[in-house]
Scaffold this motif. Structure first.
Motif, mmCIF file in Angstrom:
data_model
loop_
_atom_site.group_PDB
_atom_site.id
_atom_site.type_symbol
_atom_site.label_atom_id
_atom_site.label_comp_id
_atom_site.label_asym_id
_atom_site.label_seq_id
_atom_site.Cartn_x
_atom_site.Cartn_y
_atom_site.Cartn_z
ATOM 1 N N GLU A 100 0.827 -1.208 0.000
ATOM 2 C CA GLU A 100 0.000 0.000 0.000
ATOM 3 C C GLU A 100 0.859 1.254 0.000
ATOM 4 O OE1 GLU A 100 -4.141 -1.387 2.043
ATOM 5 O OE2 GLU A 100 -2.656 -0.474 3.383
ATOM 6 N N ASP A 101 0.235 2.351 -0.377
ATOM 7 C CA ASP A 101 0.877 3.659 -0.352
ATOM 8 C C ASP A 101 0.739 4.279 1.033
ATOM 9 O OD1 ASP A 101 1.484 3.645 -3.111
ATOM 10 O OD2 ASP A 101 -0.460 4.532 -3.621
ATOM 11 N N ILE A 102 1.690 5.139 1.369
ATOM 12 C CA ILE A 102 1.624 5.950 2.586
ATOM 13 C C ILE A 102 1.427 7.391 2.132
ATOM 14 C CG2 ILE A 102 2.829 6.733 4.658
ATOM 15 C CD1 ILE A 102 4.481 4.071 4.421
ATOM 16 N N TRP A 103 0.439 8.048 2.724
ATOM 17 C CA TRP A 103 0.064 9.415 2.360
ATOM 18 C C TRP A 103 0.098 10.308 3.597
ATOM 19 C CZ3 TRP A 103 -1.807 10.762 -2.598
ATOM 20 C CH2 TRP A 103 -2.050 9.699 -3.469
ATOM 21 N N VAL A 104 0.226 11.602 3.353
ATOM 22 C CA VAL A 104 0.127 12.581 4.429
ATOM 23 C C VAL A 104 -0.623 13.800 3.899
ATOM 24 C CG1 VAL A 104 2.320 13.765 3.947
ATOM 25 C CG2 VAL A 104 1.417 13.718 6.281
ATOM 26 N N SER A 105 -1.395 14.420 4.764
ATOM 27 C CA SER A 105 -2.072 15.661 4.396
ATOM 28 C C SER A 105 -1.194 16.855 4.754
ATOM 29 C CB SER A 105 -3.422 15.769 5.118
ATOM 30 O OG SER A 105 -3.248 15.916 6.508
ATOM 31 N N GLY A 106 -1.493 17.973 4.120
ATOM 32 C CA GLY A 106 -0.831 19.228 4.461
ATOM 33 C C GLY A 106 0.664 19.217 4.273
ATOM 34 N N THR A 107 1.339 19.977 5.116
ATOM 35 C CA THR A 107 2.794 20.119 5.048
ATOM 36 C C THR A 107 3.396 19.868 6.436
ATOM 37 O OG1 THR A 107 2.547 22.513 5.342
ATOM 38 C CG2 THR A 107 2.811 21.710 3.086
ATOM 39 N N PRO A 108 3.681 18.612 6.749
ATOM 40 C CA PRO A 108 4.246 18.289 8.058
ATOM 41 C C PRO A 108 5.554 19.033 8.301
ATOM 42 C CG PRO A 108 3.619 16.304 6.906
ATOM 43 C CD PRO A 108 3.492 17.427 5.923
ATOM 44 N N GLY A 109 5.778 19.369 9.550
ATOM 45 C CA GLY A 109 7.003 20.042 9.949
ATOM 46 C C GLY A 109 6.834 21.514 10.224
ATOM 47 N N ASP A 110 5.753 22.106 9.734
ATOM 48 C CA ASP A 110 5.561 23.549 9.895
ATOM 49 C C ASP A 110 5.491 23.958 11.365
ATOM 50 O OD1 ASP A 110 5.474 23.661 7.135
ATOM 51 O OD2 ASP A 110 3.313 24.007 7.025
ATOM 52 N N ALA A 111 4.717 23.244 12.163
ATOM 53 C CA ALA A 111 4.566 23.607 13.574
ATOM 54 C C ALA A 111 5.894 23.471 14.317
ATOM 55 C CB ALA A 111 3.491 22.752 14.234
ATOM 56 N N PHE A 112 6.631 22.409 14.039
ATOM 57 C CA PHE A 112 7.906 22.227 14.727
ATOM 58 C C PHE A 112 8.923 23.276 14.294
ATOM 59 C CE2 PHE A 112 11.978 20.356 15.882
ATOM 60 C CZ PHE A 112 11.738 20.065 17.212
ATOM 61 N N ALA A 116 -3.279 3.441 2.042
ATOM 62 C CA ALA A 116 -4.367 3.062 1.135
ATOM 63 C C ALA A 116 -3.789 2.216 0.007
ATOM 64 C CB ALA A 116 -5.050 4.300 0.555
ATOM 65 N N PRO A 117 -4.615 1.348 -0.567
ATOM 66 C CA PRO A 117 -4.144 0.537 -1.693
ATOM 67 C C PRO A 117 -3.654 1.417 -2.849
ATOM 68 C CG PRO A 117 -6.233 -0.296 -0.869
ATOM 69 C CD PRO A 117 -5.996 1.025 -0.187
ATOM 70 N N ALA A 118 -2.588 0.966 -3.504
ATOM 71 C CA ALA A 118 -2.000 1.728 -4.608
ATOM 72 C C ALA A 118 -2.989 1.951 -5.753
ATOM 73 C CB ALA A 118 -0.746 1.016 -5.118
ATOM 74 N N ASP A 119 -3.929 1.044 -5.952
ATOM 75 C CA ASP A 119 -4.878 1.214 -7.048
ATOM 76 C C ASP A 119 -5.978 2.235 -6.728
ATOM 77 O OD1 ASP A 119 -6.416 -0.251 -5.247
ATOM 78 O OD2 ASP A 119 -6.886 -1.864 -6.661
ATOM 79 N N ARG A 120 -5.894 2.880 -5.558
ATOM 80 C CA ARG A 120 -6.887 3.888 -5.173
ATOM 81 C C ARG A 120 -6.300 5.300 -5.191
ATOM 82 N NH1 ARG A 120 -10.995 1.064 -1.599
ATOM 83 N NH2 ARG A 120 -12.418 2.632 -2.379
ATOM 84 N N ARG A 121 -5.148 5.492 -5.827
ATOM 85 C CA ARG A 121 -4.488 6.806 -5.841
ATOM 86 C C ARG A 121 -5.379 7.897 -6.414
ATOM 87 N NH1 ARG A 121 1.357 4.638 -8.008
ATOM 88 N NH2 ARG A 121 1.924 3.624 -6.025
ATOM 89 N N ASP A 122 -6.015 7.651 -7.546
ATOM 90 C CA ASP A 122 -6.879 8.666 -8.149
ATOM 91 C C ASP A 122 -8.039 9.009 -7.223
ATOM 92 O OD1 ASP A 122 -5.276 8.837 -10.401
ATOM 93 O OD2 ASP A 122 -6.505 7.449 -11.577
ATOM 94 N N GLU A 123 -8.575 8.011 -6.562
ATOM 95 C CA GLU A 123 -9.670 8.240 -5.615
ATOM 96 C C GLU A 123 -9.203 9.099 -4.439
ATOM 97 O OE1 GLU A 123 -12.726 5.646 -2.841
ATOM 98 O OE2 GLU A 123 -11.587 4.624 -4.399
#
Length: 184
Positions: free
Chosen positions: A16-28, A128-135
């Motif tokens: 599966e793929d690993i995803w993140v929202s936003g821009t991590p690191g800003d608060a730190f 999430a599964p790699a085949d769900r990237r567009d979703e």
């Protein structure tokens, strides 16, 4: 949430793929200036302070992911630290891709410390599964939230890796530990 629809840290599967929202690191980045690790001039400091003081809850994205993501948590203790929670609960490992496109104005060592080990961003980290990237991208667009695919889930027994665009290992500091020093 609808009954039985909550996402937990368990559920990530190999491939599966690993995803993140936003821009991590800003608060730190803002915390680092407060603690005297580094100094930023305005308007960069103002941006980082706003991300620390006024995090944006990712409720719409989280709801959209209920039928797509397999594991999820927020990033409160640093990307690496919170990813390890998902990996441990799911019985898997991971490879993360560096560089991040966030924080390009900062020295690479500061970027790595903030993005990989800093905390208090409250962004969503999910698999999430790699085949769900567009979703995933459609869900993020509807939620008006930036998401980035940052890695892949590996088999248990493989070490957690962070690699750069050349495939070389990237060293990173430990994530926040509530029972230790900041950054330990």
């Amino acid at each position: 949430l609808p009954a039985g629809k909550g996402l937990t840290r368990a559920g990530a599967r190999v491939g599966e793929d690993i995803w993140v929202s936003g821009t991590p690191g800003d608060a730190f980045a803002a915390l680092g200036q407060i603690f005297g690790y580094w100094t930023f001039a305005e308007p960069l400091l103002g941006y980082f302070r706003s991300r620390m003081d006024l995090p944006e809850p990712r409720v719409a994205l989280g709801r959209g992911l209920l039928n797509t993501a397999t594991a999820c948590c927020d990033i409160s203790d640093g990307l690496i630290g919170d990813l390890k929670h998902i990996l441990e609960r799911s019985g898997v490992s991971a490879r993360l891709f560096w560089p991040s496109d966030a924080m390009k104005q900062l020295p690479e060592a500061v970027q790595q410390r903030c993005v990989l080990s800093g905390g208090d961003d409250y962004e969503l980290l999910f698999t999430a599964p790699a085949d769900r990237r567009d979703e995933i991208l459609r869900i993020a667009e509807r939620a008006d939230t930036r998401v980035s695919r940052i890695g892949e889930v590996l088999s248990a027994g493989e070490p957690l890796q962070v690699i750069d665009e050349k495939g070389s290992d990237v060293n990173c500091a430990a994530s926040f530990n509530h029972f230790g020093e900041v950054g330990s």
